[in-house]
Design a protein around this motif. Sequence first.
Motif, PDB file in Angstrom:
ATOM      1  N   LEU A 324       0.519  -1.133  -0.124  1.00 47.69           N
ATOM      2  CA  LEU A 324      -0.031  -0.320  -0.154  1.00 47.69           C
ATOM      3  C   LEU A 324       0.941   1.588   0.173  1.00 47.69           C
ATOM      4  CD1 LEU A 324      -2.568  -0.921   2.805  1.00 47.69           C
ATOM      5  CD2 LEU A 324      -2.844  -1.432   0.466  1.00 47.69           C
ATOM      6  N   ALA A 325       2.270   1.099   0.409  1.00 43.91           N
ATOM      7  CA  ALA A 325       3.182   2.432   0.891  1.00 43.91           C
ATOM      8  C   ALA A 325       2.291   3.453   1.042  1.00 43.91           C
ATOM      9  CB  ALA A 325       3.443   2.802  -0.989  1.00 43.91           C
ATOM     10  N   GLY A 326       2.027   2.674   2.862  1.00 42.01           N
ATOM     11  CA  GLY A 326       1.610   3.923   3.153  1.00 42.01           C
ATOM     12  C   GLY A 326       0.590   3.244   4.787  1.00 42.01           C
ATOM     13  N   THR A 327      -0.185   4.071   5.647  1.00 47.25           N
ATOM     14  CA  THR A 327      -0.316   3.432   7.068  1.00 47.25           C
ATOM     15  C   THR A 327      -2.502   3.567   6.819  1.00 47.25           C
ATOM     16  OG1 THR A 327      -0.149   5.179   8.053  1.00 47.25           O
ATOM     17  CG2 THR A 327       1.452   3.339   8.010  1.00 47.25           C
ATOM     18  N   VAL A 328      -2.669   2.051   6.936  1.00 54.45           N
ATOM     19  CA  VAL A 328      -4.207   2.316   7.844  1.00 54.45           C
ATOM     20  C   VAL A 328      -4.159   2.709   8.851  1.00 54.45           C
ATOM     21  CG1 VAL A 328      -5.732   1.301   7.057  1.00 54.45           C
ATOM     22  CG2 VAL A 328      -4.776   1.326   5.497  1.00 54.45           C
ATOM     23  N   ARG A 338     -17.925   9.850  16.011  1.00 57.16           N
ATOM     24  CA  ARG A 338     -17.251  10.433  13.841  1.00 57.16           C
ATOM     25  C   ARG A 338     -15.911   9.662  13.819  1.00 57.16           C
ATOM     26  NH1 ARG A 338     -16.084  15.068  18.169  1.00 57.16           N
ATOM     27  NH2 ARG A 338     -15.280  13.314  19.995  1.00 57.16           N
ATOM     28  N   ARG A 339     -16.094   8.581  13.846  1.00 57.41           N
ATOM     29  CA  ARG A 339     -14.904   7.769  13.784  1.00 57.41           C
ATOM     30  C   ARG A 339     -14.727   7.256  12.410  1.00 57.41           C
ATOM     31  NH1 ARG A 339     -11.822   2.069  17.256  1.00 57.41           N
ATOM     32  NH2 ARG A 339     -10.439   2.930  17.207  1.00 57.41           N
ATOM     33  N   ASP A 340     -13.919   7.302  11.719  1.00 55.95           N
ATOM     34  CA  ASP A 340     -13.690   6.722   9.965  1.00 55.95           C
ATOM     35  C   ASP A 340     -12.079   6.349  10.277  1.00 55.95           C
ATOM     36  OD1 ASP A 340     -16.150   7.260   8.784  1.00 55.95           O
ATOM     37  OD2 ASP A 340     -15.409   8.985   9.576  1.00 55.95           O
ATOM     38  N   ILE A 341     -11.736   5.354   9.015  1.00 57.36           N
ATOM     39  CA  ILE A 341     -10.643   4.924   8.557  1.00 57.36           C
ATOM     40  C   ILE A 341      -9.666   5.871   7.791  1.00 57.36           C
ATOM     41  CG2 ILE A 341      -9.372   2.579   7.413  1.00 57.36           C
ATOM     42  CD1 ILE A 341     -11.948   1.076   7.956  1.00 57.36           C
ATOM     43  N   PHE A 342      -8.746   5.920   7.928  1.00 51.84           N
ATOM     44  CA  PHE A 342      -7.661   7.079   7.441  1.00 51.84           C
ATOM     45  C   PHE A 342      -6.710   6.171   6.647  1.00 51.84           C
ATOM     46  CE2 PHE A 342      -8.551  11.373   9.335  1.00 51.84           C
ATOM     47  CZ  PHE A 342      -9.677  11.259   8.688  1.00 51.84           C
ATOM     48  N   PHE A 343      -6.187   6.216   5.194  1.00 53.62           N
ATOM     49  CA  PHE A 343      -5.327   6.480   4.847  1.00 53.62           C
ATOM     50  C   PHE A 343      -4.135   7.819   4.625  1.00 53.62           C
ATOM     51  CE2 PHE A 343      -1.970   5.263   0.794  1.00 53.62           C
ATOM     52  CZ  PHE A 343      -1.446   4.675   1.506  1.00 53.62           C
ATOM     53  N   GLN A 344      -2.518   6.949   5.122  1.00 54.53           N
ATOM     54  CA  GLN A 344      -1.895   7.795   5.234  1.00 54.53           C
ATOM     55  C   GLN A 344      -0.623   7.694   4.530  1.00 54.53           C
ATOM     56  OE1 GLN A 344      -1.731   7.145   9.967  1.00 54.53           O
ATOM     57  NE2 GLN A 344      -1.856   9.296  10.152  1.00 54.53           N
ATOM     58  N   PRO A 345      -0.185   8.277   3.148  1.00 55.38           N
ATOM     59  CA  PRO A 345       0.855   7.697   2.578  1.00 55.38           C
ATOM     60  C   PRO A 345       2.082   8.540   2.645  1.00 55.38           C
ATOM     61  CG  PRO A 345      -0.831   9.119   1.213  1.00 55.38           C
ATOM     62  CD  PRO A 345      -1.638   9.229   2.916  1.00 55.38           C
ATOM     63  N   ALA A 346       1.917   9.291   3.484  1.00 55.51           N
ATOM     64  CA  ALA A 346       2.917  10.708   4.450  1.00 55.51           C
ATOM     65  C   ALA A 346       2.962  10.709   5.227  1.00 55.51           C
ATOM     66  CB  ALA A 346       3.450  11.658   2.924  1.00 55.51           C
ATOM     67  N   GLN A 347       3.578  11.646   6.699  1.00 57.52           N
ATOM     68  CA  GLN A 347       3.346  11.439   7.306  1.00 57.52           C
ATOM     69  C   GLN A 347       2.448  12.215   7.703  1.00 57.52           C
ATOM     70  OE1 GLN A 347       7.356  12.869   9.628  1.00 57.52           O
ATOM     71  NE2 GLN A 347       6.328  12.632  11.958  1.00 57.52           N
ATOM     72  N   ASN A 348       2.247  13.573   7.259  1.00 59.34           N
ATOM     73  CA  ASN A 348       1.282  14.688   7.374  1.00 59.34           C
ATOM     74  C   ASN A 348      -0.154  14.212   6.279  1.00 59.34           C
ATOM     75  OD1 ASN A 348       2.989  15.999   9.320  1.00 59.34           O
ATOM     76  ND2 ASN A 348       4.311  16.712   7.809  1.00 59.34           N
TER      77      ASN A 348
END
Length: 500
Positions: A324-328, A338-348
Amino acid sequence: MKVTVQKLGIIQNAEFDLKPLTIFVGPNNTGKTWLAYTLASILGTHGWHEYAQAYAANQISSIYPPLDSAIEQLLTRGDTKIDLYDFADQYGELYFNSVANFARRWMKEFMSTQFSLFDDMDIVISLEEIKTTFLERVKKASLRESVARKLVNVRKKSGDQIMYAYTSTENNELITERLPAEDVKESLIRSVARVLHQSLYPQIHVFPTERTAIVTFGLGSGKNNEKPFENLEMAQEIIETIEKTYHLKKVFQQLQELLKLNIREYIEKKPKVAIGPINYFIGMISNIFQFGSKEIAKREGVAKNDPTIQSYLELAKVLERDILAGTVAFSTPEPDSRRDIFFQPAQNISLEIPIASSMVKELSSLVLYLRYLAQPGDLLIIDEPEMNLHPVAQVKIIEFLSMLVNAGLHVLITTHSTYVIDHLVNLMDAHKHENQEEIAEKFLLERKDAFIAQDKVSVYEVTDSGEVKDILDQDGVIHWQTFSDVTEYVQRVHFEFLGG
C-alpha cells in the motif's frame, strides 16, 4: 479436507481438496464465487446457528444419542456432561454432512435470492485426511459461556475431553419452569456445534468483491448508522405532506412519471437483505470499529507471548509498507460517532478511505483484520484479491497470501489473474530451492516466507460447463487453459489477421 459438490447452480459435479491455500480459477458466471460462499455458510457461524435451531425444534431427526442423552439430563437433573472428544470422533463427520444437507433449506436466504433453487444441491464433506488434527483441536478447545438468559452455563477446559453444562435455578427448580425446553436444548447444541466448527476453522472471514465499497461507509460511526425503518417512516411522512399540498402533489406526480417509478410503493417494499457473505464482512468490519486502546493493549500483550499473533501484527505492517505504501489507521483512538478509517501515504497527509486509491479500498480491510482479529487456523475467503491492483501489486499479493498461509492462516481465493497463477508456480519452485536466502531478494517482497510448499496448495479450474478440474499437477505445473486460450486468441488475431 475433501469436499464433493453436486448441483450447485451451474456446477453439476465437483470434487476438491481444501488445502491451506486453495484457488478457484475460470470464466465469469461459472460458479466459483457461489462455491466459495457455500462453503463459508456451511462451515461458518451461519451453519451452526441454523442447524442448532432446527435440531432443537425437532425439524431434524435425532441422530446423536450421546448429545440427546446429555440434553435430557440437563432438562431433568439440571446438570450434564458430554465427552466431546469421543463425540467428535464418532459423529464429527456425520455432523458436518448433516449441516451441509440441511443447508438446502436456508441457502436461498443466505444467498438472498428468490429465484435460484438449492433443493437438489448435495454436498459431502470428508474429514478423513484431517481427522487427527481436528480431534486434537477439539481436545485443546476451551469454552466458558452463560447462555439462555444466563440460566444455562457451559464449561470446557483446554486439554479436557469433557464439556460440562449446568443450570442456574433456585430451590431445586427445574430449568423448564424458567425456560422452554427447546431453548435449553438449543443452547447445549450450539455450544457443541461451536467447538466442532471452530476446531475446523476458528473463524471464517469473507472478503467479497463489494468490500471496496463497504469499507468506505464508516461502519460503526454514527453518521452511517441510522435505522432504515426510521428513515422509511420519515420518507412516508414527507410523501403524505406532499400529497396533501396541491401544487406539490402535482410536481410529485410529474416527477414519478419522469422517473417511471411509484416512489410510495418503492419505499414501502421490504428492504432486500444483504447476501450472507456481505453480512459476514460487515460484521467483521463493525467488530473492528469497536476496538479501542484497551483491546489493542490486550492484543499487543498477547503478542508478546505468542509469536504467531506477533507475526500477524508484523504482516499488517508488511502489507502497509510494501504494497500500500502507507498506513491504515482510525481517525480517533477510541470508538465514537466520528470514527473513520484514514489512509496515510505520508507523515503529514491523511486521506479518508472514500478518496483513497482503489487499491487502498481493496486491501485496507485485510490490514485491519490482521491487526485486530487474526487467529491461527482462520479461513479467509477472498473473492478476486487482485481486483483494482496493478500487475506489480498482483504479483506482490500472491506472495503476501502465501506468507499468510505460512503464518498459520487458511486462504481460499477466486481469481482471474494470470500474474497470480504464474507467480504461484514460482513460489512453489522457490520453496524447493536449495538457497532460499539467496534467491529471496529476486522476489518483489524479498521474503523467503513467501515461498510455499506445493502440498499446501490446490488449484482448480471451474469451467463454463459446470466441471471442476484439478489443474495443479505433481510437478508443480498449473495447466490454466482458461487463460492461455485467450492469450493464443489475441496473438492469432494480431499475427494472422492483422499482419503483425
